[in-house]
Design a protein around this motif. Structure first.
Motif, PDB file in Angstrom:
ATOM      1  N   THR A   1       0.510  -1.554  -0.777  1.00  0.00           N
ATOM      2  CA  THR A   1      -0.295  -0.144  -0.382  1.00  0.00           C
ATOM      3  C   THR A   1       0.503   0.860   0.244  1.00  0.00           C
TER       4      THR A   1
ATOM      5  N   GLN B   1      -2.953  -7.383  -5.908  1.00  0.00           N
ATOM      6  CA  GLN B   1      -3.830  -5.925  -6.663  1.00  0.00           C
ATOM      7  C   GLN B   1      -5.138  -5.508  -6.394  1.00  0.00           C
ATOM      8  N   ASP B   2      -6.241  -6.017  -4.986  1.00  0.00           N
ATOM      9  CA  ASP B   2      -7.795  -5.640  -4.913  1.00  0.00           C
ATOM     10  C   ASP B   2      -7.216  -4.433  -3.833  1.00  0.00           C
ATOM     11  N   VAL B   3      -5.932  -4.920  -3.340  1.00  0.00           N
ATOM     12  CA  VAL B   3      -5.426  -4.206  -1.521  1.00  0.00           C
ATOM     13  C   VAL B   3      -4.622  -2.746  -2.132  1.00  0.00           C
TER      14      VAL B   3
ATOM     15  N   GLU C   1      -5.591  -1.529  -4.908  1.00  0.00           N
ATOM     16  CA  GLU C   1      -6.408   0.010  -5.456  1.00  0.00           C
ATOM     17  C   GLU C   1      -7.265   0.280  -4.578  1.00  0.00           C
ATOM     18  N   ALA C   2      -7.158  -0.557  -3.292  1.00  0.00           N
ATOM     19  CA  ALA C   2      -7.897  -0.699  -2.452  1.00  0.00           C
ATOM     20  C   ALA C   2      -7.837   0.795  -1.291  1.00  0.00           C
TER      21      ALA C   2
ATOM     22  N   HIS D   1      -2.260 -11.976  -5.143  1.00  0.00           N
ATOM     23  CA  HIS D   1      -3.322 -10.977  -4.613  1.00  0.00           C
ATOM     24  C   HIS D   1      -2.932  -9.975  -4.527  1.00  0.00           C
TER      25      HIS D   1
END
Length: 316
Positions: free
Chosen positions: A81, A114-116, A118-119, A112
């Motif tokens: 992040t 990508q989603d974290v 983007e958030a 895994h």
């Protein structure tokens, strides 16, 4: 491109240096007399351990690497992040599971993240590399300081990785164990044969203190002295002479499992400071962390520098 540097708790560096350069510390679990502590290189907690006597003989102490899942969770929360590229430098893989566990965690993160990411509002891809430092303690600190210099040069991620990996083979380390039997037992559990039973016996019978010297963690006894202070003076003379002869990076890393009062009284320390100041070298002086003190024994000393091939005896 924001590049982050991760080191584990076996890496000894001054706290202010680590904070200034935003180093991320991968914790190590310390188990002392059955009680579990998390070593995050907090200077207050480290000082409490020294004052409490928990690192002295008579206490059963060992270290444990964080699990792949624990490391994965830290990387996802703190690294993915915040950074676009991350380098994780671990204590030598021959002495710990940290490299293996961090590599497993990295592989999971890369599948895994990508989603974290983007958030968290970070755009673009994320990349990461786990590097075996081939070092312990002050040697890890030296590699980290040099890596930060390379990051400031804004190298490509591949060039940065290659430079760091090549540099790991140029770091010389001196270790002075305060208690040969302590370090021998710890070393035997990890497969380290640099301190033999014979040397341990001589240390007990004749009060001999050795200087263990070599590239990275692969050291051998290079000098035998009748006292800790004599060994320290030999190491300080070596380091000052090597600084004057030239280094490959402008740092000397020195960590000590002592109180700060005892550190300031070390014989030859001021000579080393003067040599560093005259030659534009920064002395990275730190109190040995909990993890490294458990590993090599309280009261010990570790010094590291990077230079062309040489022998310890060349600077005596």
């Amino acid at each position: 491109m924001r590049v982050g540097l991760i080191v584990d708790s076996a890496c000894d560096l001054p706290y202010e240096f680590s904070r200034k350069h935003d180093l991320f510390i991968l914790p190590v679990t310390a188990v002392i007399d059955g009680q579990t502590y998390i070593d995050e290189h907090d200077p207050v907690r480290t000082q409490e351990f020294y004052q409490s006597g928990l690192l002295q003989k008579g206490h059963h102490a060992e270290t444990q690497a964080f699990s792949p899942q624990q490391i994965h969770d830290l990387f996802m929360e703190k690294i993915v992040t915040q950074f676009d590229v991350a380098i994780c430098e671990t204590v030598t893989r021959s002495r710990s599971l940290i490299y293996q566990n961090a590599t497993e965690a990295m592989n999971s993160v890369m599948s895994h993240y990508q989603d974290v990411r983007e958030a968290a509002g970070r755009e673009g891809k994320f990349s990461m590399r786990v590097i075996d430092s081939k070092q312990i303690f002050a040697g890890q600190g030296l590699l980290a300081a040099h890596t930060l210099r390379l990051i400031d040069q804004r190298l490509s991620k591949n060039a940065l990785r290659n430079e760091v990996e090549a540099f790991t083979d140029k770091i010389y380390t001196c270790v002075i164990p305060r208690d040969l039997h302590y370090i021998r037992e710890r070393a035997r559990k990890r497969g380290d044969k640099s301190v033999s039973a014979l040397v341990a016996f001589l240390g007990k019978a004749l009060n001999i203190t050795p200087v263990i010297f070599g590239l990275g963690a692969e050291g051998q006894p290079a000098a035998k002295t009748r006292s800790f202070d004599m060994a320290v003076e030999k190491v300080m003379n070596y380091a000052a002479g090597r600084v004057e002869a030239g280094l490959l990076t402008p740092y000397v890393s020195l960590s000590c499992g002592l109180t700060w009062t005892e550190i300031e009284d070390l014989p030859g320390l001021n000579r080393l400071r003067d040599a560093c100041e005259k030659n534009g070298v920064e002395l990275l002086l730190s109190q040995m962390g909990i993890t490294s003190s458990i590993y090599v024994g309280p009261g010990s000393l570790c010094l590291a520098l990077a230079a062309e091939p040489h022998e310890f005896s060349d600077f005596q």
